[in-house]
Design a protein around this motif. Structure first.
Motif, short mmCIF file in Angstrom:
data_model
loop_
_atom_site.label_atom_id
_atom_site.label_comp_id
_atom_site.label_asym_id
_atom_site.label_seq_id
_atom_site.Cartn_x
_atom_site.Cartn_y
_atom_site.Cartn_z
N ALA A 130 12.75 1.89 5.19
CA ALA A 130 13.76 0.81 5.55
C ALA A 130 13.27 -0.45 4.95
N LEU A 131 12.11 -0.76 4.93
CA LEU A 131 11.46 -1.84 4.24
C LEU A 131 11.92 -2.10 2.96
N ALA A 132 11.57 -0.97 2.10
CA ALA A 132 11.88 -0.75 0.64
C ALA A 132 13.17 -0.85 0.49
N ASP A 133 14.10 -0.32 1.26
CA ASP A 133 15.44 -0.43 1.21
C ASP A 133 16.17 -2.13 1.21
N LEU A 134 15.33 -2.77 1.89
CA LEU A 134 15.50 -4.12 2.28
C LEU A 134 15.11 -5.03 1.17
N GLN A 145 -3.94 11.96 -3.60
CA GLN A 145 -5.21 12.90 -3.54
C GLN A 145 -4.75 14.27 -4.32
N PRO A 146 -5.83 14.86 -4.96
CA PRO A 146 -5.80 16.05 -5.69
C PRO A 146 -5.55 17.36 -4.94
N VAL A 147 -4.44 17.51 -4.18
CA VAL A 147 -3.97 18.36 -3.48
C VAL A 147 -2.43 18.59 -3.91
N LEU A 148 -2.04 19.69 -3.66
CA LEU A 148 -0.43 20.24 -3.69
C LEU A 148 -0.28 20.65 -2.32
N ALA A 149 0.66 20.13 -1.76
CA ALA A 149 0.90 20.47 -0.49
C ALA A 149 1.86 21.50 -0.12
N GLY A 150 3.17 21.30 -1.04
CA GLY A 150 4.11 22.34 -0.99
C GLY A 150 5.25 22.18 0.03
N HIS A 151 4.75 21.12 1.00
CA HIS A 151 5.76 20.90 2.04
C HIS A 151 5.47 19.82 2.63
N GLY A 152 6.48 19.36 3.70
CA GLY A 152 6.33 18.17 4.52
C GLY A 152 7.13 17.02 3.98
N PRO A 153 6.84 15.89 4.74
CA PRO A 153 7.58 14.64 4.34
C PRO A 153 7.13 14.14 3.11
N THR A 154 8.07 13.86 2.34
CA THR A 154 7.64 13.00 0.74
C THR A 154 7.72 11.67 0.90
N LEU A 155 7.15 10.94 0.05
CA LEU A 155 7.01 9.57 -0.02
C LEU A 155 8.37 9.15 -0.44
N LEU A 156 8.81 8.16 0.58
CA LEU A 156 9.99 7.30 0.10
C LEU A 156 11.31 8.07 0.11
N ALA A 157 11.21 9.37 0.56
CA ALA A 157 12.34 10.21 0.36
C ALA A 157 13.57 9.59 1.00
N GLY A 158 14.80 9.54 0.09
CA GLY A 158 15.96 9.13 0.56
C GLY A 158 16.14 7.61 0.25
N LEU A 159 15.29 7.09 -0.56
CA LEU A 159 15.35 5.71 -1.15
C LEU A 159 16.80 5.47 -1.80
N ARG A 160 17.40 4.38 -1.48
CA ARG A 160 18.73 4.12 -2.03
C ARG A 160 18.72 3.62 -3.50
N GLU A 161 18.04 3.08 -3.93
CA GLU A 161 17.96 2.49 -5.33
C GLU A 161 16.51 2.76 -5.70
N ARG A 162 16.43 2.97 -7.16
CA ARG A 162 15.34 3.12 -7.79
C ARG A 162 14.64 1.85 -7.89
N ILE A 163 13.19 1.89 -7.73
CA ILE A 163 12.24 0.38 -7.58
C ILE A 163 11.33 0.49 -8.79
N PRO A 164 11.64 -0.10 -9.93
CA PRO A 164 10.50 0.08 -11.11
C PRO A 164 9.34 -0.67 -10.64
N LEU A 165 8.42 -0.07 -10.89
CA LEU A 165 6.71 -0.78 -10.62
C LEU A 165 6.08 -1.05 -11.60
N GLU A 166 5.10 -1.77 -11.44
CA GLU A 166 4.12 -2.16 -12.51
C GLU A 166 2.85 -1.96 -11.87
N LEU A 167 1.91 -1.46 -12.53
CA LEU A 167 0.41 -0.79 -12.14
C LEU A 167 -0.16 -2.49 -11.97
#
Length: 189
Positions: A130-134, A145-167
């Motif tokens: 919600a905060l990212a969408d705002l 982490q070097p793990v493949l979960a294969g299930h579960g909630p994913t990071l920012l799933a449902g984000l309305r718009e793409r947010i370009p980021l810089e490292l």
């Protein structure tokens, strides 16, 4: 204005369930302890608040539980003492050095960001979306982490718009995990 940083552990395939990644180790706990100590306050949604409280609230006896390793205690003490704001429409009250954040989310968080201090931190899954969408998150910090979960909630799933980021920062751990911190990319057009 103090920045709002979203910090979370995430697996290589984007799962952000707290049990999907590697168990905490001494090095990652030192990292998260330092990050917690740099935050003026932490924002949680109800689910994350209750989960963190059940794990990290100091017992009434004043003694940390036996299951906790010695190297986990500095993190436990940091989060136990941290100022917390909880966003919830269902909780009537909170304690654990916390207060309910009332009113419309965007203006309420903007008010917190306007207060003096160094940084606010947010964790969890639903509230950060919600905060990212705002457009209220100033930094994104992912401990990948070097793990493949294969299930579960994913990071920012449902984000309305793409947010370009810089490292802006990167830290590698002996475990193979990598902490990466990003800021929304500035529009250069």
């Amino acid at each position: 204005m103090r920045p709002l940083r979203y910090s979370i552990n995430v697996t290589l395939d984007g799962c952000c369930h707290h049990e999907a990644g590697l168990p905490p180790d001494e090095e990652s706990m030192r990292y998260w302890t330092a990050e917690m100590q740099r935050a003026d306050a932490v924002l949680f949604g109800r689910v994350t608040y209750q989960m963190m409280e059940s794990a990290w609230r100091k017992p009434a006896t004043g003694t940390w539980p036996d299951w906790m390793d010695e190297w986990e205690i500095p993190f436990a003490e940091s989060i136990d003492q941290a100022k917390k704001y909880v966003v919830s429409a269902t909780l009537g009250q909170v304690d654990w050095n916390a207060e309910l954040l009332r009113g419309e989310l965007g203006p309420a968080v903007q008010r917190l960001k306007q207060e003096p201090g160094e940084r606010l931190s947010v964790g969890g899954v639903t509230l950060p979306l919600a905060l990212a969408d705002l457009g209220l998150i100033d930094e994104y910090e992912f401990l990948v982490q070097p793990v493949l979960a294969g299930h579960g909630p994913t990071l920012l799933a449902g984000l309305r718009e793409r947010i370009p980021l810089e490292l802006v920062d990167r830290h590698e751990f002996r475990s193979g995990a990598v902490a990466m911190r990003y800021r929304p990319a500035r529009d250069t057009s």
